[in-house]
Design a protein around this motif. Sequence first.
Motif, PDB file in Angstrom:
ATOM      1  N   CYS A 203      72.032  42.398   3.225  1.00 40.84           N
ATOM      2  CA  CYS A 203      71.440  43.694   2.880  1.00 40.84           C
ATOM      3  C   CYS A 203      71.695  44.685   4.009  1.00 40.84           C
ATOM      4  CB  CYS A 203      69.945  43.561   2.624  1.00 40.84           C
ATOM      5  SG  CYS A 203      69.181  45.134   2.113  1.00 40.84           S
ATOM      6  N   PRO A 204      72.347  45.810   3.718  1.00 40.18           N
ATOM      7  CA  PRO A 204      72.669  46.775   4.776  1.00 40.18           C
ATOM      8  C   PRO A 204      71.565  47.792   5.054  1.00 40.18           C
ATOM      9  CG  PRO A 204      73.689  47.487   2.732  1.00 40.18           C
ATOM     10  CD  PRO A 204      72.958  46.187   2.422  1.00 40.18           C
ATOM     11  N   PHE A 205      70.431  47.668   4.374  1.00 41.43           N
ATOM     12  CA  PHE A 205      69.367  48.659   4.546  1.00 41.43           C
ATOM     13  C   PHE A 205      68.974  48.731   6.022  1.00 41.43           C
ATOM     14  CE2 PHE A 205      64.977  50.308   3.992  1.00 41.43           C
ATOM     15  CZ  PHE A 205      65.267  51.418   3.206  1.00 41.43           C
ATOM     16  N   PRO A 206      69.058  49.911   6.644  1.00 34.65           N
ATOM     17  CA  PRO A 206      68.861  49.991   8.104  1.00 34.65           C
ATOM     18  C   PRO A 206      67.469  49.605   8.579  1.00 34.65           C
ATOM     19  CG  PRO A 206      69.955  51.973   7.272  1.00 34.65           C
ATOM     20  CD  PRO A 206      69.464  51.206   6.080  1.00 34.65           C
ATOM     21  N   SER A 207      66.450  49.880   7.774  1.00 27.03           N
ATOM     22  CA  SER A 207      65.089  49.548   8.178  1.00 27.03           C
ATOM     23  C   SER A 207      64.725  48.166   7.669  1.00 27.03           C
ATOM     24  CB  SER A 207      64.088  50.574   7.636  1.00 27.03           C
ATOM     25  OG  SER A 207      62.765  50.131   7.869  1.00 27.03           O
ATOM     26  N   LYS A 208      64.577  47.232   8.597  1.00 25.25           N
ATOM     27  CA  LYS A 208      64.193  45.876   8.235  1.00 25.25           C
ATOM     28  C   LYS A 208      62.684  45.679   8.296  1.00 25.25           C
ATOM     29  CE  LYS A 208      68.499  44.740   7.808  1.00 25.25           C
ATOM     30  NZ  LYS A 208      69.083  44.548   6.455  1.00 25.25           N
ATOM     31  N   HIS A 209      61.955  46.777   8.494  1.00 28.42           N
ATOM     32  CA  HIS A 209      60.514  46.659   8.730  1.00 28.42           C
ATOM     33  C   HIS A 209      59.666  47.152   7.567  1.00 28.42           C
ATOM     34  CE1 HIS A 209      61.483  45.611  12.822  1.00 28.42           C
ATOM     35  NE2 HIS A 209      62.169  46.719  12.973  1.00 28.42           N
ATOM     36  N   LEU A 210      60.268  47.418   6.417  1.00 26.71           N
ATOM     37  CA  LEU A 210      59.472  47.818   5.255  1.00 26.71           C
ATOM     38  C   LEU A 210      58.431  46.754   4.942  1.00 26.71           C
ATOM     39  CD1 LEU A 210      61.802  49.266   2.460  1.00 26.71           C
ATOM     40  CD2 LEU A 210      59.991  50.460   3.683  1.00 26.71           C
ATOM     41  N   ALA A 211      57.213  47.185   4.685  1.00 27.55           N
ATOM     42  CA  ALA A 211      56.200  46.257   4.186  1.00 27.55           C
ATOM     43  C   ALA A 211      56.482  45.965   2.714  1.00 27.55           C
ATOM     44  CB  ALA A 211      54.813  46.863   4.366  1.00 27.55           C
ATOM     45  N   GLY A 212      55.773  44.988   2.164  1.00 28.38           N
ATOM     46  CA  GLY A 212      55.960  44.669   0.754  1.00 28.38           C
ATOM     47  C   GLY A 212      55.683  45.859  -0.143  1.00 28.38           C
ATOM     48  N   VAL A 213      54.668  46.646   0.200  1.00 31.21           N
ATOM     49  CA  VAL A 213      54.345  47.821  -0.604  1.00 31.21           C
ATOM     50  C   VAL A 213      55.446  48.866  -0.520  1.00 31.21           C
ATOM     51  CG1 VAL A 213      53.036  48.969   1.246  1.00 31.21           C
ATOM     52  CG2 VAL A 213      52.507  49.479  -1.137  1.00 31.21           C
ATOM     53  N   GLY A 214      56.123  48.947   0.626  1.00 27.90           N
ATOM     54  CA  GLY A 214      57.244  49.876   0.764  1.00 27.90           C
ATOM     55  C   GLY A 214      58.426  49.459  -0.090  1.00 27.90           C
ATOM     56  N   VAL A 215      58.699  48.162  -0.153  1.00 30.14           N
ATOM     57  CA  VAL A 215      59.777  47.662  -1.007  1.00 30.14           C
ATOM     58  C   VAL A 215      59.484  47.997  -2.465  1.00 30.14           C
ATOM     59  CG1 VAL A 215      61.029  45.613  -1.769  1.00 30.14           C
ATOM     60  CG2 VAL A 215      60.354  45.829   0.626  1.00 30.14           C
ATOM     61  N   MET A 216      58.244  47.810  -2.894  1.00 29.97           N
ATOM     62  CA  MET A 216      57.879  48.135  -4.271  1.00 29.97           C
ATOM     63  C   MET A 216      58.035  49.624  -4.553  1.00 29.97           C
ATOM     64  SD  MET A 216      57.018  47.545  -7.290  1.00 29.97           S
ATOM     65  CE  MET A 216      57.008  45.776  -7.099  1.00 29.97           C
ATOM     66  N   PHE A 217      57.648  50.463  -3.601  1.00 33.89           N
ATOM     67  CA  PHE A 217      57.807  51.902  -3.782  1.00 33.89           C
ATOM     68  C   PHE A 217      59.280  52.248  -3.990  1.00 33.89           C
ATOM     69  CE2 PHE A 217      58.456  56.197  -2.005  1.00 33.89           C
ATOM     70  CZ  PHE A 217      57.626  56.928  -2.840  1.00 33.89           C
ATOM     71  N   TYR A 218      60.153  51.663  -3.199  1.00 38.60           N
ATOM     72  CA  TYR A 218      61.588  51.912  -3.358  1.00 38.60           C
ATOM     73  C   TYR A 218      62.077  51.467  -4.727  1.00 38.60           C
ATOM     74  CZ  TYR A 218      63.317  53.751   1.082  1.00 38.60           C
ATOM     75  OH  TYR A 218      63.610  54.581   2.140  1.00 38.60           O
ATOM     76  N   LEU A 219      61.593  50.326  -5.206  1.00 38.06           N
ATOM     77  CA  LEU A 219      62.008  49.857  -6.524  1.00 38.06           C
ATOM     78  C   LEU A 219      61.578  50.830  -7.616  1.00 38.06           C
ATOM     79  CD1 LEU A 219      63.176  47.821  -8.504  1.00 38.06           C
ATOM     80  CD2 LEU A 219      61.037  46.525  -8.353  1.00 38.06           C
ATOM     81  N   LEU A 220      60.377  51.366  -7.515  1.00 38.63           N
ATOM     82  CA  LEU A 220      59.914  52.330  -8.511  1.00 38.63           C
ATOM     83  C   LEU A 220      60.755  53.602  -8.492  1.00 38.63           C
ATOM     84  CD1 LEU A 220      56.049  51.951  -8.047  1.00 38.63           C
ATOM     85  CD2 LEU A 220      57.417  51.115  -9.966  1.00 38.63           C
ATOM     86  N   VAL A 221      61.090  54.067  -7.303  1.00 33.68           N
ATOM     87  CA  VAL A 221      61.923  55.272  -7.193  1.00 33.68           C
ATOM     88  C   VAL A 221      63.289  55.030  -7.840  1.00 33.68           C
ATOM     89  CG1 VAL A 221      63.107  56.811  -5.573  1.00 33.68           C
ATOM     90  CG2 VAL A 221      60.731  56.142  -5.154  1.00 33.68           C
TER      91      VAL A 221
END
Length: 597
Positions: A203-221
């Motif tokens: 995974c090339p995503f630069p921020s490896k520190h997203l919390a689980g809730v942040g990952v879900m927010f990205y999925l919704l977007v």
Amino acid sequence: MTSQRTNQSTGQSTGQRRSRPPPSACEVPVRIRRAQAAANPVQSLDALLHRLHRLRGESGPPTTALADLLPTSAMLGLDAAAELLADIIDAAGRITVVGDFDADGATGSAVAILGLRALGATTVTHLTPSRFEHGYGLSPAVVDAASAARPDLLLTVDNGIASLAGVERARALGVPVLITDHHLPGAELPAAAAIVNPNQPGCPFPSKHLAGVGVMFYLLVATRSVLRRRGRFGNGRAEPNLAELLDLVALGTVADVVTLDGNNRILVEQGLRRIRAGRCRPGLRALLEIAGRRVEQVTARDLGFAAGPRLNAAGRLDDMGLGVECLISDDPVRSMLLARQLHALNGERREIEAAMREQAESIVEALAAARDPLPAGLCLYGEDWHQGVIGIVAARLREHWHRPVIIFARAGDGDLRGSARSVDGLHMRDCIDAVDKRHPGLIRRFGGHAMAAGLSLRPEALDAFRAAFAEQVRQELGEAPAERELRSDGLLPGALQTLRTAEALRVAGPWGKGYSEPLFDGVFEVSDVRVAAERHLKLRVCAADGQPLDAIGFNLAARRGVVDKRMHLAYRLDVNDYRGLRLPQLVIEHLQPPSDD
């Protein structure tokens, strides 16, 4: 929890609750070290704020604009996951959200439920595994429980990356699984329909520190973008503003103590702005208000130390479904009722924690008296310790003894469940992984992050694991550091020890892990000393160039005996808001006699 008992890990009697903290002979020395760039005091508030950001790696105040978030296109698996989720929504399929039993899992579940409904999902249910019955993650038992809702998709939040057996069970039942997680994966990934995790291989995503809730927010977007492209919005169907969920994203991100890199600071700051403007969920507002926080002045610290613990209490002692329901409720009255239940659970949690911590401290004191030095890594177990509170106790001991700590309690299946907390320089999950590789079969299950992890052992393996863990920590860190270091942002001149400075510091962050809250140090004259609520140390102090100020050291009452007429303080400058009267106040992190005395 306060009656006479014998601790199974040492055979010693823990006895009645005693006064704390441990004797000074057992205390870890503390050194206050100023940043080199803070050698000379600043003379203005603007100069102070500029220095604080510069010391944290920024050339000036960092961006907090929502438009500067990292793009969804950078995350591996996100496009495929969004297409899958959009297919289920378009087909009016049933989605069951499977969360975790901590604040990150609860906020992530709430964001998923609210976001999916806003995107047009017709049937969204949620299931939060029980810490005590199911353990962590999407286990086969959890899949079987979730199947009662006849889902067309299982959507995990803050878990699933290690759930190989659970995903296989779901596949056997014909139910696809979409995993969203941020924990570190093992050697093998589950055979899920889609996986979104910034820490998965490749995974090339630069921020490896997203919390689980942040990952879900990205999925919704990303899902909204797919649905937009398919023409779902318009003709009377409004496109949802997913930024309305950022208050919960901020809460989960702060409560999970992930690193506040640039991307996470944007998420947190945007959420804080919504809360301060009165545009937060009724449940979050209720949690803050019942904790005595003013919503219009909320900070990241309030999320982490007021709302977060009350939300976490449900998963620690009861059912985190209560926390999820509090966050998704649109009814302010019901939200407050649920928040009061969470508040009561948090009070119970604090009592259990206090008793367990006293017992754990007595074990460490006995070790300190029996050997020199202490083991590089501490591994403790109590026969009647509460499984839901071991993580907090591990964190408290880690802070006090400045060592990696694992606290074990007996689980309902007879295994020992351990919660681990690390110090800078030791990757906890990798440390446990190294023990597992050197001693195959010793550990039943494990997973986690650099600073926190969980694991399970058979009871008879505890002694062998304790020795192996201490040896692995010793190899990686050497003997435990002789002193704890507090990094100071320097001397704060008396002219800046003001309410204006304190208020500016509160909103200059957001501050948190990886972007630490400003800490200053200096020598003060002490004119008054007293103890409040039997636990807190209250002082009246004055710097040579300043005005008298109140200072408080939370849980530092036992340091009363070291206070002299002049003291060197490491402190935060904060606002004491009491009955509408706002005054600057020093919050003491450490105090010691001046080195020049």
